[in-house]
Design a protein around this motif. Structure first.
Motif, PDB file in Angstrom:
ATOM      1  N   GLY A   1       0.644  -1.283  -0.229  1.00 48.24           N
ATOM      2  CA  GLY A   1      -0.007   0.111   0.180  1.00 48.24           C
ATOM      3  C   GLY A   1       0.753   1.167  -0.007  1.00 48.24           C
ATOM      4  N   MET A   2       0.243   2.309   0.424  1.00 50.53           N
ATOM      5  CA  MET A   2       1.045   3.819   0.473  1.00 50.53           C
ATOM      6  C   MET A   2       1.998   3.753   1.519  1.00 50.53           C
ATOM      7  SD  MET A   2      -2.305   5.977   0.466  1.00 50.53           S
ATOM      8  CE  MET A   2      -1.732   7.485   1.095  1.00 50.53           C
ATOM      9  N   ASN A   3       3.140   4.146   0.618  1.00 56.78           N
ATOM     10  CA  ASN A   3       4.513   4.539   1.577  1.00 56.78           C
ATOM     11  C   ASN A   3       4.852   5.902   1.091  1.00 56.78           C
ATOM     12  OD1 ASN A   3       5.831   1.844   2.496  1.00 56.78           O
ATOM     13  ND2 ASN A   3       4.793   1.791   0.697  1.00 56.78           N
ATOM     14  N   SER A   4       4.009   7.005   1.657  1.00 53.18           N
ATOM     15  CA  SER A   4       4.121   8.352   0.802  1.00 53.18           C
ATOM     16  C   SER A   4       3.960   9.581   1.829  1.00 53.18           C
ATOM     17  CB  SER A   4       2.652   8.567  -0.074  1.00 53.18           C
ATOM     18  OG  SER A   4       1.493   8.411   0.867  1.00 53.18           O
ATOM     19  N   GLY A   5       4.058  10.817   1.160  1.00 48.57           N
ATOM     20  CA  GLY A   5       4.147  11.892   2.126  1.00 48.57           C
ATOM     21  C   GLY A   5       5.122  12.102   3.198  1.00 48.57           C
ATOM     22  N   ALA A   6       6.403  11.403   2.884  1.00 48.92           N
ATOM     23  CA  ALA A   6       7.351  11.294   3.705  1.00 48.92           C
ATOM     24  C   ALA A   6       7.885  12.863   4.003  1.00 48.92           C
ATOM     25  CB  ALA A   6       8.552  10.622   3.573  1.00 48.92           C
ATOM     26  N   ARG A   7       8.092  13.292   5.528  1.00 45.80           N
ATOM     27  CA  ARG A   7       8.574  14.460   6.043  1.00 45.80           C
ATOM     28  C   ARG A   7       9.731  14.133   6.893  1.00 45.80           C
ATOM     29  NH1 ARG A   7       6.256  15.769   2.231  1.00 45.80           N
ATOM     30  NH2 ARG A   7       4.746  17.578   1.779  1.00 45.80           N
ATOM     31  N   LEU A   8      10.832  14.727   6.620  1.00 38.89           N
ATOM     32  CA  LEU A   8      11.986  14.549   7.545  1.00 38.89           C
ATOM     33  C   LEU A   8      12.012  15.539   8.679  1.00 38.89           C
ATOM     34  CD1 LEU A   8      14.907  13.406   8.030  1.00 38.89           C
ATOM     35  CD2 LEU A   8      15.863  15.574   6.631  1.00 38.89           C
ATOM     36  N   SER A   9      12.121  15.068   9.983  1.00 45.44           N
ATOM     37  CA  SER A   9      11.980  16.165  11.148  1.00 45.44           C
ATOM     38  C   SER A   9      13.028  17.140  11.076  1.00 45.44           C
ATOM     39  CB  SER A   9      12.058  15.063  12.438  1.00 45.44           C
ATOM     40  OG  SER A   9      13.547  14.573  12.640  1.00 45.44           O
ATOM     41  N   PRO A  10      12.543  18.104  11.878  1.00 45.61           N
ATOM     42  CA  PRO A  10      13.631  19.298  11.920  1.00 45.61           C
ATOM     43  C   PRO A  10      15.105  18.801  12.023  1.00 45.61           C
ATOM     44  CG  PRO A  10      11.523  20.081  12.535  1.00 45.61           C
ATOM     45  CD  PRO A  10      11.513  18.520  12.359  1.00 45.61           C
ATOM     46  N   ASP A  11      15.132  17.964  13.246  1.00 45.16           N
ATOM     47  CA  ASP A  11      16.611  17.633  13.654  1.00 45.16           C
ATOM     48  C   ASP A  11      17.158  16.519  12.478  1.00 45.16           C
ATOM     49  OD1 ASP A  11      15.476  15.264  14.149  1.00 45.16           O
ATOM     50  OD2 ASP A  11      15.672  15.146  16.583  1.00 45.16           O
ATOM     51  N   GLY A  12      16.412  16.226  11.810  1.00 40.84           N
ATOM     52  CA  GLY A  12      17.063  15.361  10.664  1.00 40.84           C
ATOM     53  C   GLY A  12      17.183  13.750  11.044  1.00 40.84           C
ATOM     54  N   THR A  13      16.337  13.311  12.051  1.00 42.47           N
ATOM     55  CA  THR A  13      16.878  12.059  12.685  1.00 42.47           C
ATOM     56  C   THR A  13      15.593  11.242  12.207  1.00 42.47           C
ATOM     57  OG1 THR A  13      15.739  12.560  14.614  1.00 42.47           O
ATOM     58  CG2 THR A  13      18.158  12.885  14.595  1.00 42.47           C
ATOM     59  N   GLN A  14      14.517  11.855  11.632  1.00 40.43           N
ATOM     60  CA  GLN A  14      13.226  10.735  11.847  1.00 40.43           C
ATOM     61  C   GLN A  14      12.265  11.087  10.632  1.00 40.43           C
ATOM     62  OE1 GLN A  14      11.229  10.121  15.823  1.00 40.43           O
ATOM     63  NE2 GLN A  14      12.052  12.148  16.006  1.00 40.43           N
ATOM     64  N   ILE A  15      11.573  10.297  10.123  1.00 43.71           N
ATOM     65  CA  ILE A  15      10.835  10.455   8.996  1.00 43.71           C
ATOM     66  C   ILE A  15       9.358  10.165   9.288  1.00 43.71           C
ATOM     67  CG2 ILE A  15      10.276   9.852   6.408  1.00 43.71           C
ATOM     68  CD1 ILE A  15      13.329   9.163   5.949  1.00 43.71           C
ATOM     69  N   ALA A  16       8.525  11.278   9.388  1.00 43.09           N
ATOM     70  CA  ALA A  16       7.078  11.005   9.510  1.00 43.09           C
ATOM     71  C   ALA A  16       6.603  10.687   8.096  1.00 43.09           C
ATOM     72  CB  ALA A  16       6.403  12.136  10.027  1.00 43.09           C
ATOM     73  N   LEU A  17       5.567   9.786   7.891  1.00 45.76           N
ATOM     74  CA  LEU A  17       4.887   9.408   6.502  1.00 45.76           C
ATOM     75  C   LEU A  17       3.527   8.818   6.520  1.00 45.76           C
ATOM     76  CD1 LEU A  17       6.734   6.299   4.759  1.00 45.76           C
ATOM     77  CD2 LEU A  17       6.223   6.790   7.201  1.00 45.76           C
ATOM     78  N   THR A  18       2.998   8.512   5.572  1.00 41.99           N
ATOM     79  CA  THR A  18       1.637   7.746   5.445  1.00 41.99           C
ATOM     80  C   THR A  18       1.780   6.288   5.405  1.00 41.99           C
ATOM     81  OG1 THR A  18       0.322  10.083   5.092  1.00 41.99           O
ATOM     82  CG2 THR A  18      -0.787   7.916   4.789  1.00 41.99           C
ATOM     83  N   LEU A  19       1.403   5.619   5.873  1.00 46.67           N
ATOM     84  CA  LEU A  19       1.439   3.925   5.444  1.00 46.67           C
ATOM     85  C   LEU A  19      -0.123   3.520   5.544  1.00 46.67           C
ATOM     86  CD1 LEU A  19       4.459   2.522   7.603  1.00 46.67           C
ATOM     87  CD2 LEU A  19       4.338   3.398   5.370  1.00 46.67           C
ATOM     88  N   THR A  20      -0.272   2.527   4.596  1.00 51.23           N
ATOM     89  CA  THR A  20      -1.735   1.757   4.652  1.00 51.23           C
ATOM     90  C   THR A  20      -1.568   0.339   5.093  1.00 51.23           C
ATOM     91  OG1 THR A  20      -1.672   1.931   2.271  1.00 51.23           O
ATOM     92  CG2 THR A  20      -2.764   3.762   3.151  1.00 51.23           C
ATOM     93  N   ARG A  21      -0.366   0.226   5.474  1.00 53.37           N
ATOM     94  CA  ARG A  21      -0.227  -1.149   6.011  1.00 53.37           C
ATOM     95  C   ARG A  21      -1.324  -2.068   6.570  1.00 53.37           C
ATOM     96  NH1 ARG A  21       2.630  -1.209  11.035  1.00 53.37           N
ATOM     97  NH2 ARG A  21       3.752  -3.263  10.809  1.00 53.37           N
ATOM     98  N   ASP A  22      -2.043  -1.413   7.293  1.00 54.84           N
ATOM     99  CA  ASP A  22      -3.246  -2.095   8.012  1.00 54.84           C
ATOM    100  C   ASP A  22      -4.552  -1.719   7.161  1.00 54.84           C
ATOM    101  OD1 ASP A  22      -1.593  -3.101   9.863  1.00 54.84           O
ATOM    102  OD2 ASP A  22      -1.757  -1.478  11.372  1.00 54.84           O
ATOM    103  N   ASP A  23      -4.647  -1.565   5.967  1.00 58.15           N
ATOM    104  CA  ASP A  23      -5.653  -1.393   5.166  1.00 58.15           C
ATOM    105  C   ASP A  23      -6.445   0.021   5.227  1.00 58.15           C
ATOM    106  OD1 ASP A  23      -5.336  -3.816   4.326  1.00 58.15           O
ATOM    107  OD2 ASP A  23      -7.074  -4.769   5.144  1.00 58.15           O
ATOM    108  N   ARG A  24      -5.684   0.799   6.030  1.00 53.75           N
ATOM    109  CA  ARG A  24      -6.199   2.405   6.234  1.00 53.75           C
ATOM    110  C   ARG A  24      -4.871   3.147   6.170  1.00 53.75           C
ATOM    111  NH1 ARG A  24      -8.190   0.138  11.624  1.00 53.75           N
ATOM    112  NH2 ARG A  24      -6.946   1.549  13.052  1.00 53.75           N
ATOM    113  N   ALA A  25      -5.199   4.383   5.839  1.00 51.97           N
ATOM    114  CA  ALA A  25      -4.127   5.356   6.052  1.00 51.97           C
ATOM    115  C   ALA A  25      -3.809   5.676   7.418  1.00 51.97           C
ATOM    116  CB  ALA A  25      -4.344   6.622   5.145  1.00 51.97           C
ATOM    117  N   GLU A  26      -2.581   5.663   7.814  1.00 55.92           N
ATOM    118  CA  GLU A  26      -2.283   6.156   9.444  1.00 55.92           C
ATOM    119  C   GLU A  26      -0.940   6.801   9.100  1.00 55.92           C
ATOM    120  OE1 GLU A  26      -4.329   6.090  11.686  1.00 55.92           O
ATOM    121  OE2 GLU A  26      -5.812   4.544  11.071  1.00 55.92           O
TER     122      GLU A  26
END
Lengths: 245, 469
Positions: B272-297
């Motif tokens: 499913g979706m692996n999208s909308g990635a955003r690097l955290s301001p400190d550059g250590t993490q990436i927030a994103l959208t996954l639909t691995r559980d059949d819904r976007a989280e």
């Protein structure tokens, strides 16, 4: 009983109106609103000349029909009224560009008579090319199913199409199918990606219920990234079928 | 199913009464029943659709800056440095919004009679053409090294203005970044904070295959380069670690997350979706959208692509995260109340609350790097998509674009002064534009072609490399 009679009557009246709102009357009102919206939306000129707004009205009307069928009358009426509002907007736009639109249509008719330009005339009518595998594919067009605006509900026509697809898939157990969810060009890319996935999933669930094995079907959403034509044509779930595995 | 006698005598009257009553009822209840509990009471009576106009607030003030051609102090100009400096400075100052550029065409005198010092410049001439400031530039090329000397003068006082920029000698390919640094120092002088020149914008455009590819350009629209070149769809770019771009690509027939040019590294390929990635301001993490559980989280990954946290968990779609500048919060989109709306939450997923209450389709939040403001795309009362900002604490909304085609995908400049976005304004298809955070000075950034979408602005200006004083 020392309460003033007037007050009691007033309360009764309130209860009566409340009941009317929530039950029978709401049903009739929603039916009327639906009729009015259906009648308005039969205007072919508006459908052709303000396609985008008209399709939005269509989408709302469809949602209204669904709500009505499910007994949610108040919601149905609200949706039907919104469909009417959107249609009025569509009619205003269509009237504004009447001349322009009629010229365009004349040009299209001329182009349609010229065989050279036919290929680009109606891109959506071409079936999507199946991927050929080792065994022959059945003589069946896996035509896409369509959706209303911002909806992943399968309407009657979509269900009829899916029943035919399911029948073919049942008879040809070697077929594997990729279900692609697509959206129109309006709105957020990522939100549409999620909507496309919901559409593909809705189709997969339906085929599962028709007895098609889950491992034969995979889904993928392309959101609004692979448009093929008008908004109505773009809101679709399409099928890539091949012999497998 | 019976209607009451009260309403039976006239169906028409009933309709009117019902319409009125239901309008009142609907006003007093959220759009869909799920919304209850999300909205503060003030929002329950808000307008159903966004009708706010652009409010620039006061007349714009522009500073008139003259930018004559650069002096070549040497004999040769093998790299075209003269044109590069002059055109970059003029174009840069003109798109910066707060300036009016006076170029050589507007002059009735020969600016080459001036020298590079206050005592050798004829300020009366500059005053007479309306200039408030003059930028003087000189260079000399020797081997592949270029000596650069840029100066800013105040016309009223006839004095050189001291800037946080010193003359340097750089290799010829570093001239452009140096001009950008000088312009940032000019912005710092006039506006109090440095500009965003030298930063880049990632975006999508049509590739040779007719499918969307990732491109990168300088923020001033120059130097467009292709970042992916494959036979599939590549979308939703954003800036990742080490000045490289994160994006979603269908190379393996699933919307997977990639990092680096030409699908160099696949970071996340859950079903499913692996999208909308955003690097955290400190550059250590990436927030994103996954639909691995059949819904976007919304999830958080480490830089290796491993899931470290799941931030949302509702039956609705939760997607499109955007970090606050301190990394303590994220804005995101959820349709848990019906249509998509902007929400915020703490970085551990706690404290989720809705911040937009006007309109019924608000998406693509982008948190300002310098203010408590979230830019987003909203659909207004006429079903048009435009750029707005919302204060996450007060829910106060401002409109940045209006009556100019479709505008979406807002992204902030590193200094927080501008918002760039994709727009069909001005005809000519979808291109990348920017306005100030107040919605002023709409400026076209892309110079050629159309079909440009989904801009994402590099969050900081790259540092200087290999400088000789």
């Amino acid at each position: 009983m020392t309460q003033p009679v007037l007050r009691n009557s007033f309360l009764l009246l309130c209860v009566a109106v409340g009941l009317a709102l929530s039950s029978g009357c709401a049903g009739r009102q929603s039916a009327n609103a639906l009729d009015a919206a259906r009648e308005a939306l039969a205007d072919d000129f508006v459908a052709r000349c303000a396609q985008e707004e008209y399709n939005q009205a269509r989408g709302l009307l469809q949602q209204a029909e669904e709500a009505s069928a499910a007994g949610r009358h108040r919601e149905a009426r609200r949706l039907a009224e919104r469909a009417r509002d959107r249609f009025d907007e569509a009619r205003r736009i269509a009237e504004e560009r009447r001349e322009e639109c009629e010229e365009e249509e004349a040009a299209r008719r001329r182009a349609a008579q010229d065989p050279g330009s036919r290929a680009t005339e109606r891109p959506s009518e071409r079936p999507e090319t199946p991927l050929h595998g080792s065994q022959p594919l059945p003589d069946h067009d896996f035509v896409p199913v369509r959706f209303a605006f911002d909806s992943f509900a399968l309407d009657d026509e979509s269900q009829r199409i899916l029943q035919r697809h399911a029948e073919v898939l049942r008879r040809h157990a070697h077929l594997q199918v990729i279900i692609e969810g697509h959206c129109d060009q309006h709105g957020s890319d990522e939100y549409n990606l999620a909507l496309g996935e919901r559409r593909a999933r809705a189709v997969r669930e339906y085929l599962l219920n028709m007895g098609i094995a889950g491992q034969r079907m995979t889904i993928v959403s392309y959101g609004s990234f692979m448009p093929i034509g008008s908004d109505a044509q773009n809101r679709r779930a399409s099928f890539q079928v091949r012999s497998g595995p | 199913m019976r209607s009451t006698p009260v309403l039976q005598p006239s169906l028409y009257l009933g309709l009117v009464v019902l319409a009125g009553l239901s309008a009142l009822l609907l006003r007093a209840t959220p759009l869909r029943s799920q919304a209850s509990g999300d909205a503060p009471s003030s929002a329950t009576v808000m307008q159903d659709l966004i009708t706010i106009p652009v409010s620039p607030g006061g007349p714009p003030v522009q500073i008139r800056v003259a930018v004559p051609d650069a002096y070549n102090l040497g004999d040769e100009d093998p790299y075209g440095t003269r044109d590069l400096i002059s055109s970059t400075m003029r174009h840069g100052m003109s798109i910066a919004g707060y300036f009016q550029v006076i170029g050589p065409d507007a002059l009735y005198f020969d600016p080459n009679q001036d020298g590079m010092t206050a005592s050798t410049i004829n300020f009366r001439n500059w005053y007479n053409v309306g200039a408030e400031a003059v930028i003087k530039a000189a260079f000399r090329t020797a081997a592949n090294q270029v000596r650069l000397d840029f100066r800013l003068f105040d016309v009223a006082t006839g004095q050189q203005i001291q800037l946080r920029w010193e003359p340097v000698t750089v290799s010829h390919d570093q001239v452009l970044p140096e001009v950008h640094r000088f312009l940032n120092a000019v912005m710092l002088h006039f506006l109090g904070t440095p500009g965003s020149f030298g930063s880049r914008i990632a975006m999508t455009g049509m590739g040779r295959s007719g499918l969307r590819q990732i491109f990168v350009m300088q923020m001033d629209g120059s130097g467009v380069v292709r970042y992916t070149d494959n036979n599939t769809v590549n979308v939703l770019p954003s800036w990742g670690p080490d000045g490289r771009v994160l994006y979603t690509s269908y190379l393996h027939n699933n919307p997977d997350l990639f990092l680096g040019p030409n699908n160099e590294r696949r970071l996340s390929h859950r079903q499913g979706m692996n999208s909308g990635a955003r690097l955290s301001p400190d550059g250590t993490q990436i927030a994103l959208t996954l639909t691995r559980d059949d819904r976007a989280e919304v999830y958080v990954l480490d830089l290796e692509g491993n899931i470290t946290r799941r931030l949302t968990d509702t039956p609705a779609n939760d997607l499109s995260p955007s970090w606050s500048p301190d990394g303590a919060q994220l804005a995101f989109v959820s349709d848990r109340a019906g249509g998509p709306q902007i929400y915020v939450m703490n970085a551990d997923g706690s404290g989720q609350r809705r911040v937009t209450f006007a309109g019924n389709y608000n998406t693509e939040p982008a948190w300002s790097p310098s203010a408590r403001l979230i830019a987003f795309t909203g659909r207004d009362s006429r079903n048009r998509f435009d750029i707005f900002t919302v204060d996450p604490d007060t829910s106060a909304i401002q409109r940045l674009t209006q009556d100019s085609g479709r505008s979406d995908s807002p992204t902030w400049s590193p200094d927080g002064r501008f918002v760039a976005f994709a727009s069909t304004r001005g005809g000519g298809g979808s291109r990348i534009w920017m306005v100030t955070a107040e919605g002023r000075y709409p400026t076209l950034l892309t110079r050629e072609g159309s079909g440009w979408e989904s801009p994402n602005w590099e969050p900081r200006v790259p540092r200087r490399t290999q400088v000789q004083p």
